[in-house]
Write a protein that holds these residues in place. Structure first.
Motif, PDB file in Angstrom:
ATOM      1  N   MET A  39       0.829  -1.204   0.000  1.00  0.00           N
ATOM      2  CA  MET A  39       0.000   0.000   0.000  1.00  0.00           C
ATOM      3  C   MET A  39       0.864   1.255   0.000  1.00  0.00           C
ATOM      4  O   MET A  39       0.558   2.233  -0.696  1.00  0.00           O
ATOM      5  N   ALA A  40       1.966   1.240   0.743  1.00  0.00           N
ATOM      6  CA  ALA A  40       2.867   2.392   0.781  1.00  0.00           C
ATOM      7  C   ALA A  40       3.519   2.606  -0.577  1.00  0.00           C
ATOM      8  O   ALA A  40       3.659   3.744  -1.040  1.00  0.00           O
ATOM      9  N   ALA A  41       3.910   1.519  -1.249  1.00  0.00           N
ATOM     10  CA  ALA A  41       4.512   1.630  -2.582  1.00  0.00           C
ATOM     11  C   ALA A  41       3.510   2.180  -3.587  1.00  0.00           C
ATOM     12  O   ALA A  41       3.857   3.025  -4.427  1.00  0.00           O
ATOM     13  N   ASP A  42       2.260   1.717  -3.504  1.00  0.00           N
ATOM     14  CA  ASP A  42       1.219   2.238  -4.398  1.00  0.00           C
ATOM     15  C   ASP A  42       0.999   3.727  -4.168  1.00  0.00           C
ATOM     16  O   ASP A  42       0.849   4.502  -5.116  1.00  0.00           O
ATOM     17  N   ALA A  43       0.957   4.130  -2.905  1.00  0.00           N
ATOM     18  CA  ALA A  43       0.750   5.540  -2.579  1.00  0.00           C
ATOM     19  C   ALA A  43       1.907   6.385  -3.093  1.00  0.00           C
ATOM     20  O   ALA A  43       1.698   7.481  -3.625  1.00  0.00           O
ATOM     21  N   ALA A  44       3.138   5.889  -2.947  1.00  0.00           N
ATOM     22  CA  ALA A  44       4.304   6.627  -3.436  1.00  0.00           C
ATOM     23  C   ALA A  44       4.248   6.769  -4.958  1.00  0.00           C
ATOM     24  O   ALA A  44       4.569   7.823  -5.505  1.00  0.00           O
ATOM     25  N   GLN A  45       3.834   5.705  -5.627  1.00  0.00           N
ATOM     26  CA  GLN A  45       3.725   5.767  -7.090  1.00  0.00           C
ATOM     27  C   GLN A  45       2.664   6.788  -7.509  1.00  0.00           C
ATOM     28  O   GLN A  45       2.868   7.539  -8.455  1.00  0.00           O
ATOM     29  N   MET A  46       1.551   6.828  -6.801  1.00  0.00           N
ATOM     30  CA  MET A  46       0.493   7.788  -7.129  1.00  0.00           C
ATOM     31  C   MET A  46       0.962   9.224  -6.876  1.00  0.00           C
ATOM     32  O   MET A  46       0.625  10.120  -7.631  1.00  0.00           O
ATOM     33  N   ARG A  47       1.746   9.429  -5.805  1.00  0.00           N
ATOM     34  CA  ARG A  47       2.262  10.774  -5.539  1.00  0.00           C
ATOM     35  C   ARG A  47       3.263  11.200  -6.593  1.00  0.00           C
ATOM     36  O   ARG A  47       3.381  12.378  -6.896  1.00  0.00           O
ATOM     37  N   ALA A  48       4.014  10.241  -7.156  1.00  0.00           N
ATOM     38  CA  ALA A  48       5.035  10.555  -8.144  1.00  0.00           C
ATOM     39  C   ALA A  48       4.437  10.804  -9.526  1.00  0.00           C
ATOM     40  O   ALA A  48       5.110  11.325 -10.407  1.00  0.00           O
ATOM     41  N   ALA A  49       3.183  10.456  -9.729  1.00  0.00           N
ATOM     42  CA  ALA A  49       2.557  10.594 -11.043  1.00  0.00           C
ATOM     43  C   ALA A  49       2.389  12.063 -11.412  1.00  0.00           C
ATOM     44  O   ALA A  49       1.915  12.859 -10.615  1.00  0.00           O
ATOM     45  N   TYR A  51       1.056  12.648 -14.647  1.00  0.00           N
ATOM     46  CA  TYR A  51      -0.056  12.577 -15.593  1.00  0.00           C
ATOM     47  C   TYR A  51      -0.930  11.378 -15.246  1.00  0.00           C
ATOM     48  O   TYR A  51      -0.427  10.326 -14.881  1.00  0.00           O
ATOM     49  N   ARG A  52      -2.243  11.551 -15.370  1.00  0.00           N
ATOM     50  CA  ARG A  52      -3.188  10.468 -15.059  1.00  0.00           C
ATOM     51  C   ARG A  52      -4.377  10.586 -15.999  1.00  0.00           C
ATOM     52  O   ARG A  52      -4.874  11.679 -16.240  1.00  0.00           O
ATOM     53  N   ASP A  53      -4.838   9.428 -16.514  1.00  0.00           N
ATOM     54  CA  ASP A  53      -6.026   9.456 -17.368  1.00  0.00           C
ATOM     55  C   ASP A  53      -7.254   9.048 -16.555  1.00  0.00           C
ATOM     56  O   ASP A  53      -7.154   8.718 -15.377  1.00  0.00           O
ATOM     57  N   ALA A  54      -8.401   9.081 -17.188  1.00  0.00           N
ATOM     58  CA  ALA A  54      -9.657   8.775 -16.492  1.00  0.00           C
ATOM     59  C   ALA A  54      -9.721   7.330 -16.015  1.00  0.00           C
ATOM     60  O   ALA A  54     -10.438   7.017 -15.072  1.00  0.00           O
ATOM     61  N   ALA A  55      -8.980   6.436 -16.669  1.00  0.00           N
ATOM     62  CA  ALA A  55      -8.974   5.022 -16.260  1.00  0.00           C
ATOM     63  C   ALA A  55      -8.025   4.769 -15.099  1.00  0.00           C
ATOM     64  O   ALA A  55      -7.949   3.659 -14.595  1.00  0.00           O
ATOM     65  N   GLY A  56      -7.261   5.786 -14.673  1.00  0.00           N
ATOM     66  CA  GLY A  56      -6.349   5.631 -13.550  1.00  0.00           C
ATOM     67  C   GLY A  56      -4.916   5.308 -13.937  1.00  0.00           C
ATOM     68  O   GLY A  56      -4.067   5.136 -13.074  1.00  0.00           O
ATOM     69  N   HIS A  57      -4.622   5.217 -15.233  1.00  0.00           N
ATOM     70  CA  HIS A  57      -3.243   4.986 -15.660  1.00  0.00           C
ATOM     71  C   HIS A  57      -2.419   6.222 -15.317  1.00  0.00           C
ATOM     72  O   HIS A  57      -2.904   7.347 -15.467  1.00  0.00           O
ATOM     73  N   THR A  58      -1.189   6.009 -14.869  1.00  0.00           N
ATOM     74  CA  THR A  58      -0.341   7.139 -14.502  1.00  0.00           C
ATOM     75  C   THR A  58       0.999   7.060 -15.219  1.00  0.00           C
ATOM     76  O   THR A  58       1.409   5.992 -15.684  1.00  0.00           O
ATOM     77  N   TRP A  59       1.654   8.207 -15.281  1.00  0.00           N
ATOM     78  CA  TRP A  59       2.993   8.307 -15.859  1.00  0.00           C
ATOM     79  C   TRP A  59       3.719   9.424 -15.131  1.00  0.00           C
ATOM     80  O   TRP A  59       3.155  10.490 -14.879  1.00  0.00           O
ATOM     81  N   HIS A  81      -3.712  18.105 -20.552  1.00  0.00           N
ATOM     82  CA  HIS A  81      -5.048  17.656 -20.152  1.00  0.00           C
ATOM     83  C   HIS A  81      -4.949  16.585 -19.067  1.00  0.00           C
ATOM     84  O   HIS A  81      -5.838  16.460 -18.224  1.00  0.00           O
ATOM     85  N   PHE A  82      -3.870  15.808 -19.072  1.00  0.00           N
ATOM     86  CA  PHE A  82      -3.684  14.704 -18.138  1.00  0.00           C
ATOM     87  C   PHE A  82      -2.828  15.088 -16.932  1.00  0.00           C
ATOM     88  O   PHE A  82      -2.547  14.240 -16.093  1.00  0.00           O
ATOM     89  N   ALA A  83      -2.404  16.347 -16.850  1.00  0.00           N
ATOM     90  CA  ALA A  83      -1.538  16.781 -15.754  1.00  0.00           C
ATOM     91  C   ALA A  83      -2.248  16.622 -14.418  1.00  0.00           C
ATOM     92  O   ALA A  83      -3.420  16.943 -14.263  1.00  0.00           O
ATOM     93  N   VAL A  84      -1.519  16.091 -13.436  1.00  0.00           N
ATOM     94  CA  VAL A  84      -2.054  15.896 -12.093  1.00  0.00           C
ATOM     95  C   VAL A  84      -1.808  17.180 -11.314  1.00  0.00           C
ATOM     96  O   VAL A  84      -0.724  17.721 -11.308  1.00  0.00           O
ATOM     97  N   GLY A  85      -2.819  17.662 -10.647  1.00  0.00           N
ATOM     98  CA  GLY A  85      -2.696  18.872  -9.846  1.00  0.00           C
ATOM     99  C   GLY A  85      -4.059  19.298  -9.353  1.00  0.00           C
ATOM    100  O   GLY A  85      -5.068  18.646  -9.607  1.00  0.00           O
ATOM    101  N   GLU A  86      -4.114  20.415  -8.661  1.00  0.00           N
ATOM    102  CA  GLU A  86      -5.376  20.888  -8.103  1.00  0.00           C
ATOM    103  C   GLU A  86      -6.413  21.126  -9.188  1.00  0.00           C
ATOM    104  O   GLU A  86      -7.576  20.839  -9.022  1.00  0.00           O
ATOM    105  N   ALA A  87      -5.993  21.655 -10.335  1.00  0.00           N
ATOM    106  CA  ALA A  87      -6.945  21.954 -11.398  1.00  0.00           C
ATOM    107  C   ALA A  87      -7.466  20.691 -12.064  1.00  0.00           C
ATOM    108  O   ALA A  87      -8.580  20.655 -12.544  1.00  0.00           O
ATOM    109  N   ALA A  88      -6.657  19.632 -12.082  1.00  0.00           N
ATOM    110  CA  ALA A  88      -7.046  18.414 -12.788  1.00  0.00           C
ATOM    111  C   ALA A  88      -7.972  17.525 -11.956  1.00  0.00           C
ATOM    112  O   ALA A  88      -8.763  16.786 -12.498  1.00  0.00           O
TER     113      ALA A  88
END
Length: 123
Positions: A39-49, A51-59, A81-88
């Motif tokens: 769970m910690a590794a998943d959370a770290a990966q999500m924080r590092a993303a 860009y994210r699409d509607a299906a949850g894929h990240t880069w 359009h896929f940028a992760v941030g407050e606006a997205a």
């Protein structure tokens, strides 16, 4: 507000699910520390993303772009359009499909799980 009987039933369902998970973890030799580390590794990966699409894929924006980014940008979509941030965030939440309330299914996550659709005719 939930009644006392409803809270008691929810607690019994929770206990049933916890017992089921403990049996499955023991069966596969999974320790609670393994789950916490995953769970910690998943959370770290999500924080590092970045860009994210509607299906949850990240880069994270490093290295070659994944297929979903290449396909979207080739189709004319802006990478921003896929940028992760407050606006997205609000835009992504509005795209999500209705969620299922798994608290109503004591076998959620097992092959006995079932999805009850209350929205007939919804696309």
């Amino acid at each position: 507000m939930q009644s006392e009987a409803q809270l008691e039933m929810d607690e019994r369902k929770r206990e049933s699910i916890v017992a089921y998970l403990r049996r499955r973890m023991a069966e596969y030799g999974i320790e609670p520390e393994d789950v916490a580390a995953s769970m910690a590794a998943d959370a770290a990966q999500m924080r590092a993303a970045r860009y994210r699409d509607a299906a949850g894929h990240t880069w994270d924006g490093k290295g070659d772009a994944p297929r979903w980014v290449v396909q979207a940008t080739s189709a004319g979509q802006s990478l921003e359009h896929f940028a992760v941030g407050e606006a997205a965030e609000p835009e992504q939440q509005s795209v999500k499909a209705p969620s299922v309330d798994w608290r109503q299914d004591p076998f959620a996550g097992s092959r006995l799980a079932k999805v009850r659709t209350e929205h007939s005719g919804a696309a």
